[in-house]
Design an enzyme around this catalytic site. Structure first.
Site, mmCIF file in Angstrom:
data_model
loop_
_atom_site.group_PDB
_atom_site.id
_atom_site.type_symbol
_atom_site.label_atom_id
_atom_site.label_comp_id
_atom_site.label_asym_id
_atom_site.label_seq_id
_atom_site.Cartn_x
_atom_site.Cartn_y
_atom_site.Cartn_z
ATOM 1 N N HIS A 1 0.865 -1.193 0.000
ATOM 2 C CA HIS A 1 0.000 0.000 0.000
ATOM 3 C C HIS A 1 0.894 1.233 0.000
ATOM 4 O O HIS A 1 1.928 1.269 0.683
ATOM 5 C CB HIS A 1 -0.897 -0.012 1.233
ATOM 6 C CG HIS A 1 -1.904 1.092 1.258
ATOM 7 N ND1 HIS A 1 -1.577 2.380 1.617
ATOM 8 C CD2 HIS A 1 -3.231 1.108 0.958
ATOM 9 C CE1 HIS A 1 -2.654 3.134 1.556
ATOM 10 N NE2 HIS A 1 -3.672 2.387 1.147
ATOM 11 N N LYS B 1 2.053 2.496 3.292
ATOM 12 C CA LYS B 1 2.948 1.565 3.969
ATOM 13 C C LYS B 1 4.328 1.515 3.308
ATOM 14 O O LYS B 1 5.339 1.276 3.980
ATOM 15 C CB LYS B 1 2.323 0.169 4.006
ATOM 16 C CG LYS B 1 1.297 0.024 5.110
ATOM 17 C CD LYS B 1 1.974 -0.046 6.441
ATOM 18 C CE LYS B 1 1.314 0.853 7.452
ATOM 19 N NZ LYS B 1 2.155 1.138 8.600
ATOM 20 N N GLU C 1 10.114 11.856 7.104
ATOM 21 C CA GLU C 1 8.846 11.690 6.403
ATOM 22 C C GLU C 1 9.125 11.290 4.962
ATOM 23 O O GLU C 1 10.085 11.757 4.340
ATOM 24 C CB GLU C 1 8.052 12.999 6.416
ATOM 25 C CG GLU C 1 7.916 13.649 7.784
ATOM 26 C CD GLU C 1 7.067 12.845 8.743
ATOM 27 O OE1 GLU C 1 6.295 11.989 8.274
ATOM 28 O OE2 GLU C 1 7.172 13.067 9.964
ATOM 29 N N GLU D 1 14.043 16.067 9.799
ATOM 30 C CA GLU D 1 15.133 16.628 10.593
ATOM 31 C C GLU D 1 15.949 15.497 11.207
ATOM 32 O O GLU D 1 15.375 14.557 11.770
ATOM 33 C CB GLU D 1 14.578 17.522 11.703
ATOM 34 C CG GLU D 1 13.714 18.677 11.199
ATOM 35 C CD GLU D 1 12.325 18.250 10.791
ATOM 36 O OE1 GLU D 1 11.879 18.673 9.684
ATOM 37 O OE2 GLU D 1 11.691 17.487 11.530
ATOM 38 N N LYS E 1 -5.673 -4.445 0.446
ATOM 39 C CA LYS E 1 -6.360 -4.001 1.660
ATOM 40 C C LYS E 1 -7.305 -5.116 2.107
ATOM 41 O O LYS E 1 -7.793 -5.896 1.289
ATOM 42 C CB LYS E 1 -7.166 -2.720 1.412
ATOM 43 C CG LYS E 1 -6.339 -1.552 0.927
ATOM 44 C CD LYS E 1 -7.197 -0.314 0.666
ATOM 45 C CE LYS E 1 -7.578 0.386 1.946
ATOM 46 N NZ LYS E 1 -8.223 1.696 1.690
ATOM 47 N N PHE F 1 -8.003 -4.191 -10.636
ATOM 48 C CA PHE F 1 -7.068 -3.543 -9.717
ATOM 49 C C PHE F 1 -5.662 -3.873 -10.204
ATOM 50 O O PHE F 1 -4.921 -4.621 -9.574
ATOM 51 C CB PHE F 1 -7.308 -4.036 -8.296
ATOM 52 C CG PHE F 1 -6.563 -3.295 -7.215
ATOM 53 C CD1 PHE F 1 -5.704 -2.242 -7.496
ATOM 54 C CD2 PHE F 1 -6.713 -3.660 -5.881
ATOM 55 C CE1 PHE F 1 -5.015 -1.562 -6.499
ATOM 56 C CE2 PHE F 1 -6.033 -2.993 -4.867
ATOM 57 C CZ PHE F 1 -5.176 -1.947 -5.182
ATOM 58 N N ASP G 1 -2.006 5.803 -6.178
ATOM 59 C CA ASP G 1 -2.389 6.751 -5.129
ATOM 60 C C ASP G 1 -1.116 7.169 -4.393
ATOM 61 O O ASP G 1 -0.274 6.328 -4.076
ATOM 62 C CB ASP G 1 -3.364 6.090 -4.156
ATOM 63 C CG ASP G 1 -4.011 7.074 -3.196
ATOM 64 O OD1 ASP G 1 -3.862 8.291 -3.402
ATOM 65 O OD2 ASP G 1 -4.684 6.622 -2.249
ATOM 66 N N ALA G 2 -0.967 8.434 -4.113
ATOM 67 C CA ALA G 2 0.210 8.904 -3.386
ATOM 68 C C ALA G 2 0.229 8.325 -1.973
ATOM 69 O O ALA G 2 -0.813 8.094 -1.357
ATOM 70 C CB ALA G 2 0.226 10.428 -3.324
ATOM 71 N N ARG H 1 0.028 7.862 7.729
ATOM 72 C CA ARG H 1 -1.400 7.987 7.432
ATOM 73 C C ARG H 1 -2.202 6.753 7.813
ATOM 74 O O ARG H 1 -3.417 6.738 7.614
ATOM 75 C CB ARG H 1 -1.618 8.288 5.940
ATOM 76 C CG ARG H 1 -1.398 9.725 5.596
ATOM 77 C CD ARG H 1 -2.177 10.147 4.357
ATOM 78 N NE ARG H 1 -1.847 9.374 3.183
ATOM 79 C CZ ARG H 1 -2.092 9.809 1.944
ATOM 80 N NH1 ARG H 1 -2.657 10.983 1.744
ATOM 81 N NH2 ARG H 1 -1.758 9.053 0.907
ATOM 82 N N LYS H 2 -1.558 5.732 8.347
ATOM 83 C CA LYS H 2 -2.287 4.512 8.704
ATOM 84 C C LYS H 2 -2.109 4.206 10.192
ATOM 85 O O LYS H 2 -1.799 3.085 10.593
ATOM 86 C CB LYS H 2 -1.792 3.352 7.838
ATOM 87 C CG LYS H 2 -2.274 3.447 6.392
ATOM 88 C CD LYS H 2 -3.781 3.284 6.285
ATOM 89 C CE LYS H 2 -4.288 3.458 4.867
ATOM 90 N NZ LYS H 2 -4.356 4.880 4.464
ATOM 91 N N LYS I 1 10.461 7.883 13.227
ATOM 92 C CA LYS I 1 10.842 8.594 14.448
ATOM 93 C C LYS I 1 11.765 7.745 15.303
ATOM 94 O O LYS I 1 11.513 6.549 15.517
ATOM 95 C CB LYS I 1 9.597 8.970 15.257
ATOM 96 C CG LYS I 1 8.656 9.916 14.527
ATOM 97 C CD LYS I 1 7.392 10.185 15.319
ATOM 98 C CE LYS I 1 6.463 11.129 14.557
ATOM 99 N NZ LYS I 1 5.191 11.359 15.271
ATOM 100 N N LYS J 1 11.256 10.185 20.597
ATOM 101 C CA LYS J 1 9.925 10.707 20.303
ATOM 102 C C LYS J 1 8.896 9.852 21.038
ATOM 103 O O LYS J 1 8.691 8.684 20.710
ATOM 104 C CB LYS J 1 9.630 10.691 18.804
ATOM 105 C CG LYS J 1 10.180 11.874 18.024
ATOM 106 C CD LYS J 1 11.668 11.843 17.875
ATOM 107 C CE LYS J 1 12.157 12.877 16.864
ATOM 108 N NZ LYS J 1 13.644 12.918 16.813
ATOM 109 N N ASP K 1 5.781 9.868 20.949
ATOM 110 C CA ASP K 1 4.722 9.337 20.095
ATOM 111 C C ASP K 1 4.934 7.855 19.866
ATOM 112 O O ASP K 1 3.981 7.068 19.842
ATOM 113 C CB ASP K 1 4.723 10.034 18.723
ATOM 114 C CG ASP K 1 3.995 11.360 18.738
ATOM 115 O OD1 ASP K 1 3.204 11.591 19.666
ATOM 116 O OD2 ASP K 1 4.214 12.168 17.821
#
Length: 414
Positions: free
Chosen positions: A16, A19, A44, A57, A176, A244, A252-253, A258-259, A279, A283, A285
Site C-alpha cells: 500500500h 505503507k 517523512e 530533521e 487491503k 485492480f 495513489d500517493a 497515514r495509517k 521517528k 519521540k 509518540d
C-alpha cells in the site's frame, strides 16, 4: 462496556502506498541508529508515480554532523530506499525500484528542539514533543489484540507470503482487507463480512482467472479465521471495484503516518494522533505508545483484566509523564486506581520509570529494529530477539505482587 455489537477493522499490505512510505522512513531510522544509537531522526516519506521524496530533521554521528553529510552518506541513503522498494516487489512501469526519481530533503534538527530533548547538567533527557499516547490489550485473540484487526492483518500477511514464495503469482504488492465480526457477551461469534481488495496482474479480473483469484482469497480467509466464525451468511467482497491492476504509489500517493489506526488497534482503542514510523525512540509518540502496550498487555496476560487501556501524557523537554490513566472497562479483578499505582511501581522497578530515557533503555529501543514494525501492525507481533520487545509478557509476577501491595495499603487498620 457494550457486550453485544458488530465491529470492523481494516489492514493494508506492505505494498500500500502509505505503507511503502512508512517502511522507507523506518529503514532510514534503522540506518541511522545502526551508525549512532543516540541519533535523532524525524523522517517523512512521500511516494507517488515514479518518485520518492524524503524530508525531515536529523542528527547522526558519522552521517550528518554540523550541517554536513559524511562522505558516501547520501549514496547509502538512496541505496537503502531503493532496496526497500525492491524487497516489497515493485517492478512496474509506474513505480520501479531501479528507475524512480529520488529526492533527499533531510536536514539538521532544530537546535531549539535539541535543547529540550537532550540531557545536560542536572537535566534528564526530555520528551521529544508534547502529546498523549495510548496502549491497549484484550483477550479476544492469543496475541491479546482486537480480533477484527488481528484477522485483517493475518489475511494480508498470508497473501504477501504467497506472493513472495510464488504460490500466488497473480498477486501484486498493493492490497487491503477488512473484517467485520458480531460480538455476543463480549466475544466474537460470527464473521458477518470480509472485504479484500488486491492488486493483480493483467487478465485476472474476468472469466476463469477472476474466479480462481476469488477462490484463492476465500481459502486464505478460511485458513485465517476460526472455522466457527464463518458460515453461509458471511458476505465476501473481493475486488468489489473490478480491475485492480494500477496500484501502489502509481495508483495513489503515499505518506508516512497515514495509517495510524492500522498500525495500532483497528479503532478498538483511542489513539493519541501521533504516528510512529520515521521517528527515533526519543519521540514519545513512538516509545510511550510501545511502553503502554507493553504494560496493558501484561495486565491482561496476568489475568488482572480482560481489556485494558492505558494513557500517558508528556510535555516537550520534560522527562516525567504528566499523567497516567488506566481503564479496564469493567473487566478488572481489582480497581483501576490500584492498577495505576501498581503500574507506576512496576515501571519504576523494571524500566527505571516512564521517562523517555527509562522507556528506551528499559525496552532496548536504541537499536535498528523498526523496519519490521512498518507493515502489518506494531502490536500483536511475536517478540524475537531484539524485535518487538514491547510484546513480551514478563511482568506478570511483578504486577500481581504490586497489586497485592497496593491492596494491602487499602486495608483498614485493626
Amino acid at each position: 462496556m457494550r457486550t453485544n455489537y458488530v465491529f470492523t477493522s481494516e489492514s493494508v499490505s506492505e505494498g500500500h502506498p502509505d505503507k511503502v512510505a512508512d517502511q522507507i522512513s523506518d529503514a532510514i531510522v534503522d540506518l541511522f541508529l545502526s551508525k549512532d544509537p543516540e541519533a535523532r531522526i524525524a523522517c517523512e516519506t512521500l511516494t507517488t508515480t515514479q518518485r520518492v521524496v524524503l524530508a525531515g530533521e536529523i542528527r547522526c554521528k558519522g552521517v550528518y554532523e554540523n550541517g554536513q553529510w559524511a562522505p558516501g552518506a547520501l549514496e547509502e541513503i538512496e541505496k537503502t530506499v531503493r532496496e526497500v522498494v525492491r524487497e516489497i516487489g515493485y517492478e512496474q512501469d509506474g513505480f520501479h525500484w531501479e528507475t524512480f526519481e529520488f529526492s533527499n530533503c533531510l536536514h539538521g534538527q532544530s537546535a531549539h528542539i535539541a535543547q529540550g530533548v537532550d540531557a545536560s547538567g542536572n537535566k534528564d533527557e526530555g520528551a521529544g514533543d508534547q502529546g498523549i499516547m495510548f496502549g491497549f490489550a484484550c483477550d479476544e485473540t492469543p496475541d491479546l489484540m482486537p480480533a477484527t484487526l488481528d484477522y485483517s492483518h493475518k489475511i494480508l500477511q498470508r497473501m504477501s507470503a504467497d506472493r513472495h514464495s510464488g504460490a500466488a503469482p497473480f498477486l501484486e504488492p498493493d492490497a487491503k482487507s477488512q473484517v467485520t465480526l458480531r460480538f455476543k457477551a463480549g466475544r466474537p461469534v460470527a464473521a458477518t463480512a470480509v472485504v479484500v481488495s488486491t492488486q493483480h496482474k493483467e487478465g485476472w479480473d474476468s472469466g476463469e482467472k477472476e474466479a480462481e483469484l476469488k477462490k484463492y482469497v476465500k481459502q486464505v480467509v478460511a485458513d485465517i479465521l476460526p472455522q466457527e466464525l464463518l458460515s453461509e451468511e458471511t458476505v465476501y467482497h473481493i475486488n468489489p471495484t473490478g480491475s485492480f491492476v494500477i496500484g501502489g504509489p502509481d495508483g495513489d500517493a503515499g505518506l508516512t503516518g497515514r495509517k495510524i489506526i492500522v498500525d495500532t488497534y483497528g479503532g478498538a482503542s483511542p489513539h493519541g494522533g501521533g504516528a510512529f514510523s520515521g521517528k527515533d525512540p526519543t519521540k514519545v509518540d513512538r516509545s510511550a505508545a510501545y511502553v503502554t502496550r507493553y504494560l496493558a498487555k501484561n495486565v491482561v496476560a496476568a489475568g488482572l483484566a480482560r481489556r485494558c487501556t492505558i494513557q500517558v501524557s508528556y510535555a516537550i523537554g520534560i522527562s516525567c509523564p504528566l499523567s497516567l490513566y488506566v481503564d479496564t472497562h469493567g473487566t478488572g479483578t481489582v480497581s483501576d486506581h490500584v492498577l495505576e499505582a501498581a503500574i507506576v511501581s512496576v515501571a519504576a522497578e523494571k524500566l527505571g520509570g516512564l521517562t523517555p530515557r527509562g522507556i528506551r533503555v528499559g525496552l532496548g529501543l536504541n537499536k535498528p529494529i523498526y523496519r519490521p514494525t512498518a507493515a502489518y501492525g506494531h502490536f500483536g507481533r511475536k517478540p524475537e530477539g531484539e524485535l518487538f520487545p514491547w510484546e513480551r509478557t514478563d511482568l506478570g509476577e511483578a504486577l500481581q505482587a504490586a497489586v497485592a501491595q497496593e491492596n494491602g495499603k487499602l486495608e483498614p487498620a485493626e
